[in-house]
Design a protein around this motif. Structure first.
Motif, short mmCIF file in Angstrom:
data_model
loop_
_atom_site.label_atom_id
_atom_site.label_comp_id
_atom_site.label_asym_id
_atom_site.label_seq_id
_atom_site.Cartn_x
_atom_site.Cartn_y
_atom_site.Cartn_z
N ASP A 145 0.81 -1.22 0.00
CA ASP A 145 0.00 0.00 0.00
C ASP A 145 0.84 1.27 0.00
O ASP A 145 0.32 2.37 -0.15
N LEU A 146 2.15 1.12 0.21
CA LEU A 146 3.02 2.30 0.21
C LEU A 146 3.18 2.89 -1.19
O LEU A 146 3.52 4.08 -1.33
N GLY A 147 2.96 2.05 -2.22
CA GLY A 147 3.24 2.47 -3.60
C GLY A 147 2.63 3.81 -3.98
O GLY A 147 3.34 4.75 -4.35
N PRO A 148 1.28 3.96 -3.87
CA PRO A 148 0.66 5.23 -4.28
C PRO A 148 1.18 6.41 -3.47
O PRO A 148 1.27 7.53 -3.99
N LEU A 149 1.52 6.17 -2.20
CA LEU A 149 2.05 7.27 -1.38
C LEU A 149 3.43 7.71 -1.89
O LEU A 149 3.77 8.90 -1.84
#
Ligand code: PMV
Length: 329
Positions: free
Chosen positions: A250-254
Protein backbone atom coordinates in the motif's frame (compact mmCIF):
# COMPACT_ATOMS: atom_id res chain seq x y z
CA UNK A 1 65.19 -7.53 17.60
CA UNK A 2 65.90 -5.95 20.99
CA UNK A 3 64.02 -7.12 24.03
CA UNK A 4 62.27 -3.78 24.55
CA UNK A 5 61.19 -3.65 20.95
CA UNK A 6 59.92 -7.22 21.08
CA UNK A 7 57.91 -6.49 24.23
CA UNK A 8 56.48 -3.40 22.51
CA UNK A 9 55.53 -5.47 19.48
CA UNK A 10 53.91 -8.19 21.60
CA UNK A 11 51.95 -5.55 23.52
CA UNK A 12 50.63 -4.16 20.25
CA UNK A 13 49.69 -7.54 18.85
CA UNK A 14 47.98 -8.73 22.02
CA UNK A 15 46.26 -5.54 23.14
CA UNK A 16 45.79 -3.67 19.88
CA UNK A 17 44.58 -6.18 17.30
CA UNK A 18 43.35 -4.85 13.95
CA UNK A 19 39.65 -4.07 14.04
CA UNK A 20 37.06 -3.75 11.35
CA UNK A 21 33.74 -1.89 11.59
CA UNK A 22 31.06 -1.12 9.08
CA UNK A 23 27.82 0.83 8.65
CA UNK A 24 25.01 0.43 6.11
CA UNK A 25 23.65 2.79 3.48
CA UNK A 26 20.20 4.31 3.86
CA UNK A 27 17.20 5.23 1.74
CA UNK A 28 14.66 7.93 2.54
CA UNK A 29 11.24 6.36 1.97
CA UNK A 30 9.27 9.53 2.63
CA UNK A 31 9.78 13.13 3.65
CA UNK A 32 13.14 14.41 2.36
CA UNK A 33 13.38 18.21 2.38
CA UNK A 34 10.06 18.52 4.28
CA UNK A 35 11.96 17.05 7.26
CA UNK A 36 14.21 20.12 7.34
CA UNK A 37 11.00 22.15 8.00
CA UNK A 38 9.76 20.08 10.93
CA UNK A 39 7.68 17.51 9.04
CA UNK A 40 8.23 13.79 9.69
CA UNK A 41 10.31 11.56 7.40
CA UNK A 42 10.89 7.81 7.24
CA UNK A 43 14.27 6.30 6.38
CA UNK A 44 15.41 2.68 6.28
CA UNK A 45 18.87 1.10 6.40
CA UNK A 46 20.04 -0.40 3.11
CA UNK A 47 22.22 -3.26 4.31
CA UNK A 48 23.15 -4.52 0.83
CA UNK A 49 25.74 -1.71 0.66
CA UNK A 50 28.11 -0.55 3.37
CA UNK A 51 31.10 1.52 4.37
CA UNK A 52 33.96 -0.27 6.13
CA UNK A 53 36.78 1.06 8.31
CA UNK A 54 39.75 -1.17 9.11
CA UNK A 55 42.12 0.03 11.82
CA UNK A 56 45.56 -1.55 12.23
CA UNK A 57 48.30 -0.73 14.73
CA UNK A 58 51.49 0.76 13.28
CA UNK A 59 54.23 -0.73 15.38
CA UNK A 60 57.09 1.36 14.01
CA UNK A 61 55.47 4.76 14.45
CA UNK A 62 55.36 7.00 17.52
CA UNK A 63 52.14 7.26 19.49
CA UNK A 64 49.77 9.87 18.15
CA UNK A 65 50.68 9.04 14.54
CA UNK A 66 47.58 8.37 12.41
CA UNK A 67 47.58 7.50 8.71
CA UNK A 68 44.27 7.67 6.84
CA UNK A 69 43.73 5.99 3.51
CA UNK A 70 40.63 5.89 1.31
CA UNK A 71 41.61 4.71 -2.16
CA UNK A 72 38.21 5.47 -3.74
CA UNK A 73 38.64 9.19 -3.11
CA UNK A 74 42.45 9.21 -3.60
CA UNK A 75 43.08 10.02 0.03
CA UNK A 76 46.32 8.94 1.68
CA UNK A 77 47.43 11.34 4.38
CA UNK A 78 48.36 11.72 8.02
CA UNK A 79 45.81 13.20 10.39
CA UNK A 80 47.60 16.54 11.01
CA UNK A 81 47.87 17.09 7.25
CA UNK A 82 44.08 17.03 6.88
CA UNK A 83 42.20 20.28 7.40
CA UNK A 84 39.52 20.92 10.00
CA UNK A 85 36.97 20.69 7.21
CA UNK A 86 37.90 17.21 6.12
CA UNK A 87 34.95 15.01 7.14
CA UNK A 88 37.00 11.86 7.78
CA UNK A 89 39.57 13.76 9.84
CA UNK A 90 36.73 15.34 11.83
CA UNK A 91 35.23 11.89 12.51
CA UNK A 92 38.61 10.65 13.82
CA UNK A 93 39.35 13.77 15.88
CA UNK A 94 35.92 13.90 17.48
CA UNK A 95 36.08 10.17 18.32
CA UNK A 96 39.44 10.69 20.07
CA UNK A 97 38.01 13.73 21.92
CA UNK A 98 34.86 11.86 22.93
CA UNK A 99 37.00 9.03 24.32
CA UNK A 100 39.41 11.53 25.95
CA UNK A 101 42.38 9.97 24.17
CA UNK A 102 45.06 12.57 23.37
CA UNK A 103 47.86 10.32 22.16
CA UNK A 104 46.42 7.13 20.66
CA UNK A 105 48.79 4.29 19.80
CA UNK A 106 49.88 4.81 16.17
CA UNK A 107 47.34 3.42 13.72
CA UNK A 108 46.44 3.10 10.07
CA UNK A 109 42.78 3.71 9.17
CA UNK A 110 41.69 2.32 5.84
CA UNK A 111 38.23 3.17 4.51
CA UNK A 112 36.29 1.59 1.68
CA UNK A 113 32.65 1.72 0.66
CA UNK A 114 30.22 0.05 -1.69
CA UNK A 115 27.70 2.90 -1.26
CA UNK A 116 27.57 5.19 -4.30
CA UNK A 117 29.08 8.56 -3.31
CA UNK A 118 26.76 11.59 -3.51
CA UNK A 119 23.76 9.49 -4.51
CA UNK A 120 21.47 10.15 -1.55
CA UNK A 121 22.19 6.72 -0.06
CA UNK A 122 23.95 8.00 3.03
CA UNK A 123 27.55 7.32 2.03
CA UNK A 124 28.87 10.26 4.10
CA UNK A 125 27.02 9.22 7.26
CA UNK A 126 28.01 5.57 6.80
CA UNK A 127 31.70 6.45 6.44
CA UNK A 128 31.52 8.59 9.60
CA UNK A 129 29.79 5.86 11.61
CA UNK A 130 32.19 3.15 10.38
CA UNK A 131 35.20 5.35 11.27
CA UNK A 132 33.83 6.22 14.74
CA UNK A 133 33.07 2.55 15.46
CA UNK A 134 36.41 1.35 14.04
CA UNK A 135 38.59 3.83 15.94
CA UNK A 136 36.75 3.36 19.24
CA UNK A 137 36.86 -0.41 19.06
CA UNK A 138 40.58 -0.32 18.11
CA UNK A 139 41.13 1.67 21.31
CA UNK A 140 39.19 -0.96 23.26
CA UNK A 141 36.45 1.52 24.18
CA UNK A 142 32.83 1.61 23.26
CA UNK A 143 30.47 4.45 22.58
CA UNK A 144 26.69 4.32 22.89
CA UNK A 145 24.85 4.29 19.58
CA UNK A 146 23.23 7.63 20.43
CA UNK A 147 26.69 9.16 20.96
CA UNK A 148 27.97 7.66 17.67
CA UNK A 149 24.97 9.20 15.93
CA UNK A 150 25.67 12.61 17.52
CA UNK A 151 29.33 12.53 16.47
CA UNK A 152 28.32 11.58 12.92
CA UNK A 153 25.78 14.43 12.97
CA UNK A 154 28.61 16.94 13.56
CA UNK A 155 30.35 15.56 10.47
CA UNK A 156 27.08 15.73 8.48
CA UNK A 157 27.09 19.48 9.07
CA UNK A 158 30.21 19.70 6.90
CA UNK A 159 28.46 17.89 4.07
CA UNK A 160 25.02 19.43 4.36
CA UNK A 161 25.28 22.77 6.12
CA UNK A 162 22.05 22.37 8.07
CA UNK A 163 21.19 18.66 8.16
CA UNK A 164 18.04 17.33 9.77
CA UNK A 165 19.91 14.43 11.43
CA UNK A 166 17.96 11.67 9.70
CA UNK A 167 20.98 10.17 7.89
CA UNK A 168 23.23 9.70 10.91
CA UNK A 169 20.28 8.34 12.95
CA UNK A 170 19.21 5.59 10.54
CA UNK A 171 22.80 4.63 9.70
CA UNK A 172 23.99 4.47 13.33
CA UNK A 173 20.93 2.61 14.67
CA UNK A 174 20.49 0.45 11.54
CA UNK A 175 16.72 0.42 12.02
CA UNK A 176 13.82 2.00 10.12
CA UNK A 177 13.13 5.36 11.72
CA UNK A 178 10.22 7.78 11.82
CA UNK A 179 12.11 10.99 12.26
CA UNK A 180 11.06 14.47 13.34
CA UNK A 181 13.88 17.00 13.68
CA UNK A 182 14.52 17.77 17.34
CA UNK A 183 12.32 14.94 18.69
CA UNK A 184 13.62 11.66 20.14
CA UNK A 185 13.92 9.13 17.31
CA UNK A 186 11.05 6.69 16.93
CA UNK A 187 12.11 3.34 15.48
CA UNK A 188 9.59 1.37 13.46
CA UNK A 189 9.10 -2.37 13.88
CA UNK A 190 8.12 -3.40 10.39
CA UNK A 191 5.17 -5.74 10.38
CA UNK A 192 6.16 -7.15 6.99
CA UNK A 193 9.36 -7.03 4.94
CA UNK A 194 9.34 -5.43 1.48
CA UNK A 195 11.64 -5.07 -1.51
CA UNK A 196 13.00 -1.93 -3.12
CA UNK A 197 14.81 -1.57 -6.41
CA UNK A 198 17.21 1.35 -6.18
CA UNK A 199 18.54 2.88 -9.39
CA UNK A 200 21.24 5.50 -9.85
CA UNK A 201 20.95 8.33 -12.40
CA UNK A 202 24.75 8.54 -12.45
CA UNK A 203 24.50 12.29 -11.88
CA UNK A 204 24.76 13.99 -8.55
CA UNK A 205 24.11 17.36 -6.98
CA UNK A 206 25.42 18.00 -3.46
CA UNK A 207 22.60 17.84 -0.90
CA UNK A 208 23.87 21.16 0.44
CA UNK A 209 22.90 22.74 -2.93
CA UNK A 210 19.41 21.26 -3.16
CA UNK A 211 18.72 22.14 0.49
CA UNK A 212 19.86 25.73 -0.23
CA UNK A 213 17.69 25.83 -3.37
CA UNK A 214 14.61 24.76 -1.41
CA UNK A 215 15.40 27.35 1.26
CA UNK A 216 15.41 30.24 -1.21
CA UNK A 217 12.34 28.94 -3.05
CA UNK A 218 10.53 28.65 0.34
CA UNK A 219 11.56 32.20 1.21
CA UNK A 220 10.17 33.41 -2.12
CA UNK A 221 6.83 31.57 -1.74
CA UNK A 222 6.26 30.33 1.79
CA UNK A 223 2.60 29.53 1.26
CA UNK A 224 3.28 27.17 -1.64
CA UNK A 225 6.21 25.42 0.04
CA UNK A 226 4.55 25.07 3.45
CA UNK A 227 1.58 23.41 1.69
CA UNK A 228 3.94 21.03 -0.15
CA UNK A 229 5.78 20.15 3.07
CA UNK A 230 2.48 19.48 4.83
CA UNK A 231 1.24 17.26 1.97
CA UNK A 232 4.52 15.28 2.14
CA UNK A 233 4.18 15.05 5.94
CA UNK A 234 0.71 13.51 5.46
CA UNK A 235 2.20 10.86 3.11
CA UNK A 236 4.80 10.07 5.78
CA UNK A 237 2.24 9.74 8.60
CA UNK A 238 0.07 7.44 6.50
CA UNK A 239 3.14 5.39 5.58
CA UNK A 240 4.01 4.88 9.25
CA UNK A 241 0.53 3.43 9.87
CA UNK A 242 0.96 1.06 6.92
CA UNK A 243 4.42 -0.09 7.99
CA UNK A 244 3.31 -0.91 11.52
CA UNK A 245 0.04 -2.55 10.41
CA UNK A 246 1.38 -4.66 7.50
CA UNK A 247 0.55 -4.66 3.79
CA UNK A 248 3.55 -2.57 2.68
CA UNK A 249 2.41 -2.82 -0.95
CA UNK A 250 0.00 0.00 0.00
CA UNK A 251 3.02 2.30 0.21
CA UNK A 252 3.24 2.47 -3.60
CA UNK A 253 0.66 5.23 -4.28
CA UNK A 254 2.05 7.27 -1.38
CA UNK A 255 5.54 7.09 -2.92
CA UNK A 256 4.08 8.34 -6.21
CA UNK A 257 2.38 11.23 -4.38
CA UNK A 258 5.58 12.10 -2.54
CA UNK A 259 7.50 12.18 -5.84
CA UNK A 260 4.86 14.43 -7.36
CA UNK A 261 5.31 16.92 -4.49
CA UNK A 262 9.12 16.77 -4.85
CA UNK A 263 8.73 17.58 -8.55
CA UNK A 264 6.59 20.57 -7.59
CA UNK A 265 9.37 21.69 -5.24
CA UNK A 266 11.81 21.63 -8.16
CA UNK A 267 14.23 19.01 -6.82
CA UNK A 268 13.59 16.26 -9.38
CA UNK A 269 15.37 16.10 -12.74
CA UNK A 270 14.63 14.62 -16.19
CA UNK A 271 16.90 11.64 -15.36
CA UNK A 272 15.11 10.95 -12.06
CA UNK A 273 11.67 11.32 -13.68
CA UNK A 274 12.69 8.97 -16.48
CA UNK A 275 13.71 6.22 -14.02
CA UNK A 276 10.59 6.78 -11.88
CA UNK A 277 8.27 6.48 -14.89
CA UNK A 278 10.18 3.46 -16.25
CA UNK A 279 9.89 1.63 -12.93
CA UNK A 280 6.16 2.28 -12.73
CA UNK A 281 5.56 1.21 -16.34
CA UNK A 282 7.45 -2.00 -15.66
CA UNK A 283 5.16 -2.87 -12.76
CA UNK A 284 6.65 -1.20 -9.69
CA UNK A 285 3.96 -0.43 -7.11
CA UNK A 286 5.30 3.10 -6.67
CA UNK A 287 8.51 5.03 -7.19
CA UNK A 288 10.15 8.28 -6.14
CA UNK A 289 13.46 10.05 -5.95
CA UNK A 290 15.26 9.47 -2.66
CA UNK A 291 17.54 11.96 -0.89
CA UNK A 292 18.41 15.50 -1.87
CA UNK A 293 17.40 15.05 -5.53
CA UNK A 294 18.56 16.71 -8.80
CA UNK A 295 20.38 13.45 -9.43
CA UNK A 296 21.24 10.52 -7.20
CA UNK A 297 18.92 7.57 -6.85
CA UNK A 298 15.29 6.60 -7.20
CA UNK A 299 13.64 3.92 -5.09
CA UNK A 300 10.89 1.71 -6.50
CA UNK A 301 8.67 -0.57 -4.43
CA UNK A 302 8.27 -3.98 -6.08
CA UNK A 303 6.38 -7.18 -5.45
CA UNK A 304 8.56 -9.98 -4.14
CA UNK A 305 7.88 -12.45 -6.93
CA UNK A 306 10.82 -11.89 -9.22
CA UNK A 307 9.59 -8.52 -10.48
CA UNK A 308 12.74 -7.01 -9.01
CA UNK A 309 15.14 -8.63 -11.50
CA UNK A 310 13.02 -7.59 -14.50
CA UNK A 311 12.54 -4.02 -13.23
CA UNK A 312 16.24 -3.78 -12.42
CA UNK A 313 17.18 -4.83 -15.97
CA UNK A 314 14.71 -2.39 -17.53
CA UNK A 315 16.04 0.47 -15.39
CA UNK A 316 19.58 -0.32 -16.53
CA UNK A 317 18.36 -0.31 -20.12
CA UNK A 318 16.71 3.09 -19.48
CA UNK A 319 20.02 4.59 -18.36
CA UNK A 320 20.54 3.69 -14.69
CA UNK A 321 24.28 3.50 -14.01
CA UNK A 322 23.87 1.23 -11.01
CA UNK A 323 21.07 -0.75 -9.38
CA UNK A 324 20.56 -2.40 -6.00
CA UNK A 325 17.80 -4.78 -4.96
CA UNK A 326 17.24 -4.22 -1.25
CA UNK A 327 15.11 -6.32 1.06
CA UNK A 328 13.98 -4.10 3.92
CA UNK A 329 13.05 -5.92 7.13
O1 PMV B 1 21.78 12.99 2.22
P1 PMV B 1 20.62 12.93 1.28
O2 PMV B 1 20.92 13.41 -0.09
O3 PMV B 1 19.94 11.62 1.37
O4 PMV B 1 19.51 14.00 1.77
C1 PMV B 1 19.08 14.08 3.06
C2 PMV B 1 17.67 14.51 3.11
C3 PMV B 1 17.36 15.98 3.11
O5 PMV B 1 16.06 16.07 3.69
C4 PMV B 1 17.31 16.54 1.70
C5 PMV B 1 18.34 16.82 3.93
C6 PMV B 1 18.29 16.52 5.41
O6 PMV B 1 19.24 16.94 6.09
O7 PMV B 1 17.34 15.91 5.93
Amino acid sequence: MGRVHLAHLLHFLIFMPATSASAPGKGILFGEHAVVYGRPAIAVPIKQVKATAIVRPLINEHSGFVRIQAEQINLDSTLPDLSENNPIALAVRSTLDALKVNQPPAFHLRISSTIPIGGGLGSGAAISVAVIRGVSSFLGKSLETERISELAFDVEKLYHGNPSGIDNTVVAFEKPVYFVKGDPSEFIDLKEAFTLVIADTGKSTPTRDTVAFVRSAWEADKQKFEALFTAIGECTKRARQILTAGNPTDLGPLMDDNHFHLQAMGVSSPELDNLVVTARQEGALGAKLSGGGRGGNIIALVRNNGDSERIKATLTHAGATGTIVARVQ
